[in-house]
Structure formats: C-alpha cells, structure tokens
Design a protein around this motif. Structure first.
Motif, short mmCIF file in Angstrom:
data_model
loop_
_atom_site.label_atom_id
_atom_site.label_comp_id
_atom_site.label_asym_id
_atom_site.label_seq_id
_atom_site.Cartn_x
_atom_site.Cartn_y
_atom_site.Cartn_z
N PHE A 18 88.61 65.32 77.63
CA PHE A 18 87.11 64.79 77.76
C PHE A 18 87.00 63.62 77.74
CE2 PHE A 18 86.92 69.43 76.49
CZ PHE A 18 86.45 70.05 77.82
N ASN A 19 87.51 62.59 77.60
CA ASN A 19 87.42 61.12 77.42
C ASN A 19 87.85 60.54 78.58
OD1 ASN A 19 87.32 58.54 76.92
ND2 ASN A 19 88.05 58.65 74.45
N ASN A 20 86.86 60.00 79.26
CA ASN A 20 87.09 59.38 80.54
C ASN A 20 87.72 58.28 80.70
OD1 ASN A 20 86.04 61.48 82.14
ND2 ASN A 20 84.12 60.91 82.13
N ASP A 21 87.74 57.52 79.50
CA ASP A 21 88.55 56.25 79.33
C ASP A 21 90.05 56.36 79.19
OD1 ASP A 21 86.16 54.77 79.52
OD2 ASP A 21 85.44 54.91 77.46
N HIS A 59 95.77 50.63 72.82
CA HIS A 59 95.31 50.03 73.99
C HIS A 59 94.41 50.74 74.81
CE1 HIS A 59 99.16 47.58 73.10
NE2 HIS A 59 99.77 48.62 73.28
N ASP A 60 93.54 50.07 75.58
CA ASP A 60 92.78 50.53 76.48
C ASP A 60 93.33 51.60 77.30
OD1 ASP A 60 90.92 48.60 75.67
OD2 ASP A 60 90.98 47.62 77.35
N GLY A 61 92.76 52.63 77.52
CA GLY A 61 93.09 53.89 78.27
C GLY A 61 94.30 54.60 77.72
#
Length: 77
Positions: A44-47, A10-12
């Motif tokens: 490190f992935n801001n999403d 899912h997103d995030g």
C-alpha cells in the motif's frame, strides 16, 4: 521481540527480514502474521518499488513449523 524487521535502506526499497535465526526463520503464526502485515503495508506504500525478503542468521526460511500446522489442521475439523 519482533520476529519480522522492516527497514527502508534506500528510496523505493523495503527490506523485510525474518528474524528468528534460532529456528532457521521457520514459519509459525508469530512469524506469519507480522510478515503478512509487513508485505501488506509495503504493497500500500506508493513509494516502495522493490521489496527484498531475507532471513537473519544462516538460513532464509526452513519452512513451516509442523506443530503449528498440526494445530491448524485439527482446529478445522
């Protein structure tokens, strides 16, 4: 064969699965290194807002494989 699978269901959401069910997903260097790399990539992935860590098969993680630890201890001497 990868002992760590990374999915984004899912997103995030980042789901990291330890994938060595025949060893109850026990930690050895062939699991620890890609697991650390997956956690680092997620950090490190801001999403990514949530990281789910799970294990394939019947157990999450049986701990560390003793042979790996013994070799590590003796290599430090």
């Amino acid at each position: 064969m990868s002992f760590v699978n990374v999915e984004y269901p899912h997103d995030g959401v980042c789901q990291i699965t330890l994938n060595r069910p025949e060893r109850m997903n026990a930690m050895a260097f062939d699991v620890m290194v890609p697991f650390r790399e997956a956690l680092e990539a997620a950090s490190f992935n801001n999403d990514v807002r949530v990281v789910i860590v799970t294990g394939a098969g019947e157990g999450f993680c049986a701990g560390q494989i003793w042979k790996t630890r013994v070799g590590w201890i003796f290599s430090m001497a």
